[in-house]
Design a protein around this motif. Structure first.
Motif, PDB file in Angstrom:
ATOM      1  N   UNK A  68       0.800  -1.219   0.000  1.00 43.07           N
ATOM      2  CA  UNK A  68       0.000   0.000   0.000  1.00 43.07           C
ATOM      3  C   UNK A  68       0.839   1.278   0.000  1.00 43.07           C
ATOM      4  N   UNK A  69       2.147   1.120  -0.016  1.00 46.46           N
ATOM      5  CA  UNK A  69       3.092   2.242  -0.033  1.00 46.46           C
ATOM      6  C   UNK A  69       3.032   3.097   1.232  1.00 46.46           C
ATOM      7  N   UNK A  70       2.635   2.481   2.334  1.00 44.91           N
ATOM      8  CA  UNK A  70       2.754   3.128   3.639  1.00 44.91           C
ATOM      9  C   UNK A  70       4.151   2.808   4.158  1.00 44.91           C
ATOM     10  N   UNK A  71       4.619   3.572   5.103  1.00 47.64           N
ATOM     11  CA  UNK A  71       5.904   3.272   5.721  1.00 47.64           C
ATOM     12  C   UNK A  71       5.666   2.413   6.959  1.00 47.64           C
ATOM     13  N   UNK A  72       6.350   1.275   7.014  1.00 49.83           N
ATOM     14  CA  UNK A  72       6.317   0.452   8.222  1.00 49.83           C
ATOM     15  C   UNK A  72       7.501   0.877   9.076  1.00 49.83           C
ATOM     16  N   UNK A  73       7.236   1.540  10.186  1.00 54.17           N
ATOM     17  CA  UNK A  73       8.286   2.098  11.023  1.00 54.17           C
ATOM     18  C   UNK A  73       8.903   1.013  11.910  1.00 54.17           C
ATOM     19  N   UNK A  74       8.083   0.096  12.411  1.00 51.32           N
ATOM     20  CA  UNK A  74       8.582  -0.984  13.249  1.00 51.32           C
ATOM     21  C   UNK A  74       7.564  -1.382  14.295  1.00 51.32           C
ATOM     22  N   UNK A  75       7.998  -2.302  15.184  1.00 50.73           N
ATOM     23  CA  UNK A  75       7.089  -2.741  16.244  1.00 50.73           C
ATOM     24  C   UNK A  75       7.847  -2.962  17.542  1.00 50.73           C
ATOM     25  N   UNK A  76       7.081  -2.935  18.613  1.00 46.12           N
ATOM     26  CA  UNK A  76       7.556  -3.301  19.942  1.00 46.12           C
ATOM     27  C   UNK A  76       6.592  -4.355  20.457  1.00 46.12           C
ATOM     28  N   UNK A  77       7.097  -5.238  21.297  1.00 42.02           N
ATOM     29  CA  UNK A  77       6.233  -6.279  21.835  1.00 42.02           C
ATOM     30  C   UNK A  77       6.359  -6.316  23.344  1.00 42.02           C
ATOM     31  N   UNK A  78       5.241  -6.562  23.980  1.00 46.65           N
ATOM     32  CA  UNK A  78       5.186  -6.718  25.425  1.00 46.65           C
ATOM     33  C   UNK A  78       4.480  -8.044  25.685  1.00 46.65           C
ATOM     34  N   UNK A  79       5.206  -9.129  25.562  1.00 50.19           N
ATOM     35  CA  UNK A  79       4.584 -10.447  25.688  1.00 50.19           C
ATOM     36  C   UNK A  79       3.778 -10.771  24.449  1.00 50.19           C
ATOM     37  N   UNK A  80       2.473 -10.865  24.599  1.00 51.07           N
ATOM     38  CA  UNK A  80       1.615 -11.240  23.471  1.00 51.07           C
ATOM     39  C   UNK A  80       0.955 -10.037  22.797  1.00 51.07           C
ATOM     40  N   UNK A  81       1.322  -8.827  23.185  1.00 52.84           N
ATOM     41  CA  UNK A  81       0.763  -7.618  22.578  1.00 52.84           C
ATOM     42  C   UNK A  81       1.847  -6.936  21.743  1.00 52.84           C
ATOM     43  N   UNK A  82       1.480  -6.596  20.512  1.00 53.45           N
ATOM     44  CA  UNK A  82       2.395  -5.945  19.584  1.00 53.45           C
ATOM     45  C   UNK A  82       1.906  -4.534  19.304  1.00 53.45           C
ATOM     46  N   UNK A  83       2.834  -3.591  19.259  1.00 52.97           N
ATOM     47  CA  UNK A  83       2.526  -2.195  18.934  1.00 52.97           C
ATOM     48  C   UNK A  83       3.316  -1.852  17.676  1.00 52.97           C
ATOM     49  N   UNK A  84       2.615  -1.826  16.540  1.00 53.46           N
ATOM     50  CA  UNK A  84       3.218  -1.541  15.237  1.00 53.46           C
ATOM     51  C   UNK A  84       3.027  -0.067  14.910  1.00 53.46           C
ATOM     52  N   UNK A  85       4.063   0.572  14.412  1.00 53.48           N
ATOM     53  CA  UNK A  85       3.935   1.963  13.987  1.00 53.48           C
ATOM     54  C   UNK A  85       3.974   2.011  12.462  1.00 53.48           C
ATOM     55  N   UNK A  86       2.900   2.555  11.874  1.00 54.96           N
ATOM     56  CA  UNK A  86       2.758   2.718  10.438  1.00 54.96           C
ATOM     57  C   UNK A  86       2.652   4.200  10.146  1.00 54.96           C
ATOM     58  N   UNK A  87       3.143   4.619   8.997  1.00 60.73           N
ATOM     59  CA  UNK A  87       3.056   6.033   8.630  1.00 60.73           C
ATOM     60  C   UNK A  87       2.483   6.173   7.227  1.00 60.73           C
ATOM     61  N   UNK A  88       1.616   7.152   7.077  1.00 58.10           N
ATOM     62  CA  UNK A  88       1.064   7.485   5.767  1.00 58.10           C
ATOM     63  C   UNK A  88       2.101   8.339   5.041  1.00 58.10           C
ATOM     64  N   UNK A  89       2.411   7.970   3.814  1.00 60.95           N
ATOM     65  CA  UNK A  89       3.365   8.742   3.017  1.00 60.95           C
ATOM     66  C   UNK A  89       2.620   9.516   1.934  1.00 60.95           C
ATOM     67  N   UNK A  90       3.315  10.430   1.312  1.00 65.29           N
ATOM     68  CA  UNK A  90       2.708  11.176   0.210  1.00 65.29           C
ATOM     69  C   UNK A  90       2.369  10.252  -0.948  1.00 65.29           C
TER      70      UNK A  90
END
Length: 90
Positions: free
Chosen positions: A53-75
């Motif tokens: 989709x041409x979004x930027x995948x910044x990365x993720x952090x995990x705390x056990x079984x919960x994941x926090x993914x950071x995505x960014x909308x690009x031009x």
């Protein structure tokens, strides 16, 4: 730029991606979305989907079984409509 959180816990791949797609479509270029997920396959699915989709995948952090993914909308992010769920522009 602002950062928005979006909780998708309890949803697996396809349903999660549909919800994220709708939320990302609301955000202008430069905005970030932190996706909270309990789906362990999200560490593979979200980077691949962002690439498609041409979004930027910044990365993720995990705390056990919960994941926090950071995505960014690009031009250059694909802006899809409900009638064209997966097809990015040519």
């Amino acid at each position: 730029m602002s950062i928005n959180e979006f909780d998708t816990t309890g949803h697996k791949c396809v349903k999660m991606l549909l919800k994220i797609r709708a939320r990302m479509a609301e955000l202008p270029a430069g905005e970030q979305l932190v996706v909270i997920s309990d789906d362990p396959t999200s560490i593979y699915d979200l980077p691949a989907w962002c690439h498609l989709m041409r979004h930027e995948y910044v990365g993720y952090e995990s705390d056990g079984s919960i994941y926090r993914h950071t995505l960014a909308v690009t031009a250059d992010s694909a802006r899809v409509t409900a009638g064209k769920v997966w097809a990015p522009p040519a």
